[in-house]
Every structure is written in C-alpha cells, then in structure tokens.
Motif scaffolding. Structure first.
Motif, short mmCIF file in Angstrom:
data_model
loop_
_atom_site.label_atom_id
_atom_site.label_comp_id
_atom_site.label_asym_id
_atom_site.label_seq_id
_atom_site.Cartn_x
_atom_site.Cartn_y
_atom_site.Cartn_z
N ASP A 141 12.29 59.95 8.80
CA ASP A 141 11.47 60.32 9.96
C ASP A 141 11.76 59.38 11.11
OD1 ASP A 141 9.93 62.51 8.80
OD2 ASP A 141 9.06 60.97 7.52
N VAL A 142 12.27 59.95 12.21
CA VAL A 142 12.54 59.18 13.43
C VAL A 142 11.59 59.69 14.50
CG1 VAL A 142 14.29 58.50 15.11
CG2 VAL A 142 14.96 59.00 12.74
N GLN A 143 10.70 58.83 14.97
CA GLN A 143 9.63 59.26 15.87
C GLN A 143 9.91 58.85 17.31
OE1 GLN A 143 5.91 57.85 14.31
NE2 GLN A 143 6.02 59.10 12.46
N SER A 144 9.84 59.86 18.18
CA SER A 144 9.89 59.65 19.64
C SER A 144 11.15 58.90 20.08
CB SER A 144 8.63 58.90 20.10
OG SER A 144 8.55 58.89 21.52
N ILE A 145 12.28 59.58 19.99
CA ILE A 145 13.57 59.01 20.41
C ILE A 145 14.21 59.92 21.44
CG2 ILE A 145 14.92 60.15 18.58
CD1 ILE A 145 16.56 57.49 18.41
N ASN A 167 21.83 69.53 20.51
CA ASN A 167 20.48 69.51 21.08
C ASN A 167 20.52 68.73 22.39
OD1 ASN A 167 17.76 69.22 21.70
ND2 ASN A 167 17.15 68.96 19.55
N SER A 168 20.39 69.43 23.51
CA SER A 168 20.52 68.79 24.83
C SER A 168 19.18 68.36 25.42
CB SER A 168 21.23 69.74 25.79
OG SER A 168 20.53 70.97 25.88
N THR A 169 18.12 68.35 24.60
CA THR A 169 16.79 67.91 25.09
C THR A 169 16.86 66.45 25.56
OG1 THR A 169 15.77 69.36 23.45
CG2 THR A 169 14.36 67.68 24.47
N ARG A 170 16.35 66.20 26.78
CA ARG A 170 16.41 64.84 27.33
C ARG A 170 15.19 64.02 26.94
NH1 ARG A 170 18.33 65.28 33.64
NH2 ARG A 170 20.34 66.34 33.32
N THR A 171 14.03 64.66 26.82
CA THR A 171 12.78 63.95 26.58
C THR A 171 12.66 63.53 25.11
OG1 THR A 171 11.72 66.09 26.25
CG2 THR A 171 11.58 65.12 28.45
N PRO A 172 11.78 62.56 24.79
CA PRO A 172 11.65 62.08 23.40
C PRO A 172 11.23 63.18 22.44
CG PRO A 172 10.65 60.52 24.92
CD PRO A 172 10.96 61.74 25.73
N VAL A 173 11.84 63.17 21.25
CA VAL A 173 11.53 64.14 20.20
C VAL A 173 11.39 63.40 18.87
CG1 VAL A 173 12.70 66.04 21.37
CG2 VAL A 173 13.96 64.61 19.74
N ASN A 174 10.78 64.09 17.89
CA ASN A 174 10.73 63.62 16.51
C ASN A 174 11.75 64.40 15.69
OD1 ASN A 174 8.53 62.02 17.26
ND2 ASN A 174 7.04 63.60 16.68
N VAL A 175 12.53 63.73 14.87
CA VAL A 175 13.47 64.41 13.97
C VAL A 175 13.25 63.92 12.54
CG1 VAL A 175 15.22 64.81 15.74
CG2 VAL A 175 15.30 62.72 14.41
#
Length: 626
Positions: free
Chosen positions: A104-108, A133-141
């Motif tokens: 779990d990688v949170q807010s990267i 995935n070209s999303t610029r804002t922080p995401v959880n993966v």
C-alpha cells in the motif's frame, strides 16, 4: 525540464536570442504579464509550488518574423508517499500454497514515474510500473505479489518500496517495514497431495511438488507444466482507406486481437469468403500474460470483388492438453462494395452516406478509386466509408477478364484425379484450357463452359490456364488455376545428434527431426512435443519448392531433473486448409525416451546394497526424482 518537490520554491529563466518588443511568462502561478520593450531575459519564480496543473509558458514579441513565439516549460511536481506498507492475510504459511502480498502506497505523485519494487530478503524479485497512468495529483496504489513459499522461506522477510524515477534530481525510494514469513511444518507420512486453486488468475504460476525422504535422494522436486490461457476480448477488422500503397488498387486491412494469452499459441487467419488467404503464427512471443496483437493484410481490389467479405480468425492451438476443438473467435466480416464512378455524383447530390455528412473544407481520406474516376473524385468533399464496409470505385465500362474458375483453388493428393470448371460470363468466340496435362486446345465458337480434367495428377509443375476469345473488349483474357499438389512424407523420425544413452542434468543436447520426401514444403509445419505438450513449431512459408524434398530440423534441449523418462517426438503437418483435407495431414515420429544419468546410479546403488556393499556418492552430488 524541472523536477520540484511539492511546496518547494522554483525559478526558471527565459532568454531571447535577439531584441524583443516585449516578453512574459503565462502561468497559473507566478505569471509576469507582458514586460516592456527590449527585455531579453525574464525569470519565472514561485516561492512554494503547490499547483499540480502548472504549465508555465514563456512568450516573446519581435519586430520581424517570427512576430511572436512561445515555449512551454516541462514541470514535474512530485510528492513523497505518506506511508508505504506491506501486508498479507497471514504471516504463517504452508509450503507449496500460493499467497498474495499487498503493498500500500498512500498519496504519491506523479504515479506515472512510480515503480513499486518487491524484495525477498535483500534481493529484488519483481517491479511494477504505472507508466500508462498520467494522473498528476496524489493517488493511492495497492499492487499485489503472488508468492508460493517453500520450506526454505521460513524466517524470510518481504518488503516493498516506492521509487519515483525522476532522474538525478528525483527523491530517494521509500521502503516499507519488513513482513516476516513463518512456514508451517510439512505434512509427514503423506504419499499423495493435491494442488487446488478455485480461480487461477496468476500468469506467472509455476507450481512445484516437492518431497523429503529418509534415504537418497533426500529431497526432490517436480514442476507442473501448466498453460494458463485466455480468449481475446474482441477480434475486429478495419480497412485503412487513406493508406498509400504502391498500386492505386491496393489497400491494407488490419486485424486487431485484444487481450489474448498466451500469444505464442495464437494463429491468426485471414479469410476471403471461406478461402484462407494468409496465416500467421506468433510462437516467438514468450510472454505469458495477455497481449494485444495487430496483423496486416495487403489486398489488391478488382471489379470481381463486389460483395466479397474478408474475415479475421483468432485460434488458440493449445495442443492435446488444451480444449478440443481449438478455441476460435471471428471478427465481423468486412464487405467490399464496388460502385461505378457515377455514384460519386450521387454522393455530391445527397451530401450524406451512412450518417456521415459531407462538409466542404475538411481534411479528407478518399476511397481507392480507378484512375478514370479521378476527375469526379476531386469534387467529392467527404469520406466515403462506413463501419464494416469498404467502397471501391470503378469505371462503368470495366475491362476485367470475364471468365470464372470454379473452384478457384484446388488441393490434390499426388496421383489422385482432379477436375475444374471454367465459365465465361458472356458469349465467346472460343475458349480452352492450356496445361502440361489435360490441355483441351481451343474449343469452337459459343462455348461458355469448359472442364479441365486429369485422372491421375502427378505433374508437380502444372499451372493450368483457362483462356477465352470475345467479339468485343477484352478481345482475349485468361485466368490461372491455383493448384496445390501434395504428398505425404515417406517417413518421420527423431534422433539425438552426437549422443547416445542417458543424459546429464544441465547439459545441452541436440535433437533432430527428419522428414523424408514431402511436398509442398511451403505448407509444412514441423511440430515438436515434450510428452503430450507442443513446445515448438517451425514453418517453411518462404520455400516455394513444389517437388518433394527432405527436411531436417533440430531442437536444442537442456534436460533437468523433471525430464527423466520424458518422451520427445516430432510430427510433420501439412496445413492446406481450407481447401485441403480435414483434419490436416499429419505423420508423427516414434518417441525418443530421455533417461537421466542419475537413475542408473541409483539402480547400481540398490544392487550393491543387496550385496551388502557400501557405495559413497561424492559430496554435493544431486540428481532428479525418478
């Protein structure tokens, strides 16, 4: 390009190479507006960059051309993850059973440059990227890893790390705390054990059964030969109307097979009506997971193609252990419609076809059109194309050959009879068959149908042609019969090259398959089997020799402990479909038995034990299970 940590300051200079009338920075943060004349250098400066959408542009105005120009700054704003952790449903595991770990990688951000690295102890074992995935804002993966622990995994630590690959200016990786694995004791006094998975979705699965013994071999392992397959999500065919080719009446068709696995067992077929026109194998693709496959067919169009349908067929040939018959998926057919030039005038009047409006001033892709239609085509202001249809324009006074051969292709076994009919679509002054065997000579006036017949076909060079004479243009025309004369091989055999007797683990050996007197070699496939599993196929599509030939092909193997008592074989398959015999003619060699050298040593050991003798194997000696 600049790489900036979220909230850090950033400054970038913009310089003009000659005197300007003014220049400026345009940006969501740090915009400067237009600065006065003669400015040649301007700084973009932000004390704390937090805008994920920032795309600053520097622009300048000049006295001469170019009057204005601009350049965009490539900004990559990144953020460390809040937390990186690894987990599993349990940390106490059974050897030989599959378990899934989760990282779990949170807010990267940005996730496009993220690599999640998995470690067993200190060794990197897997990397997962997110480049699409070209999303610029922080995401959880939360990527997962499937593991099948063995007895040796007791006490091993698994970790994962989040790495932003942003070059030398990027951040250092963030690693999780370790997950400690404890292995249950193996089952004892068991002689049979079932491996069972309710829903197999792991493309990397390589199950191994292992056992420990009181005597030598103390432990042995055998790997399960498993093939996980998936039918394609879709198979579709599409024309490329604007594709430039060498000839005006040629075009390319593309077949798209989406998400199929494993691609090395895929055969892609092109059908014109029910006739096979092209076949492609993909046994050089070694990846096991689903792939998208695109294959191209170059076709030459003629007036006689009106109403013809092209189809693309995906077939997974998984061998004797796979589903029977082979899983097949077909595309929707693509129809060819031949229209007279005058239909273009109808388009100009109607201004609509298949829901597509003609709009003047657009950029257009024009259909393939006979040169005599080109003066009308220049007036056309729309794309003449609709789904599953390809339109093709011919002059009304076509000069195509007005005879038809039925069937257009014949496949004949050497020595068998054959007969083919030729028909003229209008009255002739005479017609005939020209051939090395079965020639008819020119038959009298008004003949409109003529049979070519041979009772015993043995001429490998035969190229029969039907010809006809007419009162009007074309005065004479001819068509050649597509004929394939084939012969079963006299024998198919397999042997080991330069070696006899037992084989040693880890050494390379060369097997040879000999196919005697087969024709035509262009349609031959030599298939190699390990036990009942197809492991390699070799084709000879570029060899156009018609007469019987001898073929010898080799396969390099490296036996391991699981190969003891395995049988290798090869077969010759003539793929003459669809006009050829069904199923395809096949002749298979006898089996070649592989015996590991260690088995003979154990037989000797047992014999000596019975004689109350003692035999000591050298330290570190290992061999496979038997």
């Amino acid at each position: 390009m600049v790489v900036v940590r979220y909230g850090d300051p950033v400054s970038v200079n913009c310089t003009a190479t000659r005197t300007t009338r003014g220049m400026g920075w345009e940006a969501t943060v740090g915009s400067t507006g237009m600065q006065p004349n003669s400015t040649q250098s301007l700084l973009w400066n932000v004390s704390s960059l937090t805008d994920w959408t920032a795309e600053p542009k520097c622009y300048a105005n000049f006295q001469t051309e170019p009057k204005q120009c601009e350049k965009k700054l490539n900004v990559t704003l990144y953020k460390y993850p809040d937390r990186v952790s690894v987990s599993s449903n349990t940390s106490v595991m059974d050897a030989g059973r599959p378990y899934r770990l989760q990282c779990d990688v949170q807010s990267i951000a940005p996730v496009q440059y993220l690599s999640v690295n998995w470690y067993r102890g200190g060794a990197l074992i897997h990397t997962k990227n997110f480049t699409r995935n070209s999303t610029r804002t922080p995401v959880n993966v939360s990527p997962t890893l499937l593991i099948t622990p063995s007895c040796t995994d007791d006490g091993v630590q698994y970790t994962c790390e989040a790495e932003l690959r942003l070059g030398p200016d990027g951040p250092q990786p963030n690693q999780s705390e370790p997950l400690n694995i404890t292995i249950h004791h193996m089952k004892t006094d068991v002689q049979s054990l079932l491996w069972s998975v309710s829903s197999l979705t792991d493309w990397t699965a390589e199950p191994k059964c292992y056992a420990n013994f009181q005597t030598e071999p103390k432990q042995c392992v055998k790997k399960l030969d498993i093939t996980l397959y998936k039918l394609p999500d879709s198979v579709s065919i599409r024309p490329i109307p604007g594709k430039k080719t060498q000839e005006w009446n040629q075009t390319e068709l593309h077949c798209d097979v989406v998400n199929v696995a494993p691609a090395r067992f895929l055969t892609l077929k092109w059908l014109k009506g029910e006739t096979l026109v092209q076949e492609k194998l993909f046994n050089d693709i070694t990846e096991k997971d689903p792939r998208n496959i695109t294959e191209t067919l170059l076709i030459t169009l003629s007036r006689s193609d009106d109403g013809v349908q092209y189809t693309c067929v995906s077939e997974l040939r998984l061998g004797p252990g796979g589903p029977q018959p082979n899983p097949v998926m077909k595309s929707e057919p693509l129809s060819i419609i031949v229209l007279p030039c005058e239909f273009i005038l109808f388009e100009l009047t109607l201004h609509q076809y298949g829901g597509s409006s003609c709009v003047a001033g657009e950029t257009h892709i024009f259909p393939h059109t006979h040169p005599l239609c080109s003066h009308l085509l220049k007036q056309l202001q729309c794309i003449i194309y609709k789904e599953n249809t390809f339109l093709y324009y011919f002059p009304a006074a076509a000069t195509d050959c007005l005879i038809e051969i039925d069937p257009k292709r014949v496949v004949v076994k050497y020595g068998d009879p054959v007969s083919v009919n030729c028909t003229a679509t209008r009255t002739t002054r005479g017609m005939g068959w020209e051939a090395s065997v079965g020639s008819t000579g020119l038959q009298p006036n008004s003949t409109q149908t003529l049979l070519w017949s041979v009772s015993n076909m043995t001429d490998w060079t035969a190229e029969p042609k039907c010809y006809a004479n007419f009162q009007t243009e074309p005065k004479q025309c001819e068509k050649k019969l597509n004929i394939s004369l084939y012969k079963y091989p006299d024998s198919v055999s397999i042997s080991s090259v330069g070696h006899t007797g037992p084989v040693e683990e880890g050494r390379q050996y060369l097997l040879q398959c000999d196919v005697q007197s087969i024709a035509p070699v262009q349609y031959l496939s030599v298939n190699w089997y390990r036990g009942g599993a197809l492991i390699h196929t070799e084709t000879f599509t570029e060899d156009t020799t018609r007469t019987p030939v001898n073929v010898s092909r080799t396969l390099l193997i490296t036996p391991n402990r699981t190969d003891d008592r395995v049988q290798y074989s090869c077969e010759a398959e003539l793929r003459l479909e669809p006009e050829g015999p069904q199923p395809n003619p096949i002749m298979k060699s006898g089996p070649l038995n592989v015996t590991m050298l260690c088995e003979l040593l154990f037989i000797l050991l047992n014999l000596l034990n019975r004689m109350s003798a003692t035999l000591h194997l050298s330290p570190g000696y290992q061999c496979g299970c038997s």
